[in-house]
Each structure stands twice: as C-alpha cells, then as structure tokens.
Design a protein around this motif. Sequence first.
Motif, mmCIF file in Angstrom:
data_model
loop_
_atom_site.group_PDB
_atom_site.id
_atom_site.type_symbol
_atom_site.label_atom_id
_atom_site.label_comp_id
_atom_site.label_asym_id
_atom_site.label_seq_id
_atom_site.Cartn_x
_atom_site.Cartn_y
_atom_site.Cartn_z
ATOM 1 N N PHE A 1 0.853 -1.182 0.000
ATOM 2 C CA PHE A 1 0.000 0.000 0.000
ATOM 3 C C PHE A 1 0.889 1.232 0.000
ATOM 4 N N HIS A 2 0.367 2.336 -0.521
ATOM 5 C CA HIS A 2 1.143 3.566 -0.625
ATOM 6 C C HIS A 2 1.123 4.392 0.653
ATOM 7 N N SER A 3 0.223 4.072 1.588
ATOM 8 C CA SER A 3 0.181 4.836 2.837
ATOM 9 C C SER A 3 -0.164 3.921 4.005
ATOM 10 N N ALA B 1 -2.337 4.627 6.244
ATOM 11 C CA ALA B 1 -3.799 4.641 6.391
ATOM 12 C C ALA B 1 -4.455 3.568 5.522
ATOM 13 N N GLU B 2 -3.989 3.410 4.281
ATOM 14 C CA GLU B 2 -4.522 2.360 3.403
ATOM 15 C C GLU B 2 -4.262 0.975 3.980
ATOM 16 N N ALA B 3 -3.059 0.765 4.469
ATOM 17 C CA ALA B 3 -2.689 -0.537 5.046
ATOM 18 C C ALA B 3 -3.542 -0.833 6.272
ATOM 19 N N SER C 1 -6.498 0.375 7.004
ATOM 20 C CA SER C 1 -7.878 0.156 6.577
ATOM 21 C C SER C 1 -8.064 -1.268 6.066
ATOM 22 N N PHE C 2 -7.092 -1.745 5.292
ATOM 23 C CA PHE C 2 -7.142 -3.107 4.781
ATOM 24 C C PHE C 2 -7.115 -4.124 5.920
#
Length: 82
Positions: free
Chosen positions: A25-27, A29-31, A33-34
């Motif tokens: 993931f690029h951030s 926060a994305e990681a 959330s996943f």
Amino acid sequence: MNIYIEKDPVQNLWWVRMNQWAANFHSLAEAESFVERLSSRINAPHSLGAIGNNSLSPTLASNSQPLDQQAVSDSVKTLSHA
C-alpha cells in the motif's frame, strides 16, 4: 493467521503481511484500513455447514456419487507433472 504491517523505506511502501502472503500500500492509512476490513471478515461468524449442505441443483445432488479419493489424487499428480 499472523497479520502485521511493516514499512519498506527503500520502495516507500507499506506492506501488510499475512502468513506467507503480502500486499503493498502507498500509505499507512490504506494498510490499516485493509487490516481492519480483513480482520472483521476473518472474525465474522461463518456457517460453513449451512453452505456445504445447500445444493444449487437438487437433481445433481440426488444423482451425485461419492468422491473417489484415488481418482482425485491421480488427477492432482497428472496436473503437477504437466
């Protein structure tokens, strides 16, 4: 299942590791959330018995034969040597 997040400073990515599998993931926060979504799905109630007992085709279910374990094993060996 072991789930954790790690930073890769060389590639500037965040990796979510799940046993032998990984997704980048690029951030952060994305990681995160996943991981939150994955954890909620893993921890959700599952009723595999109800799924396994339902038939999409009643005719097919009544005519089905027991699984031949030797035939399955032979097929797997054939596929692995292809």
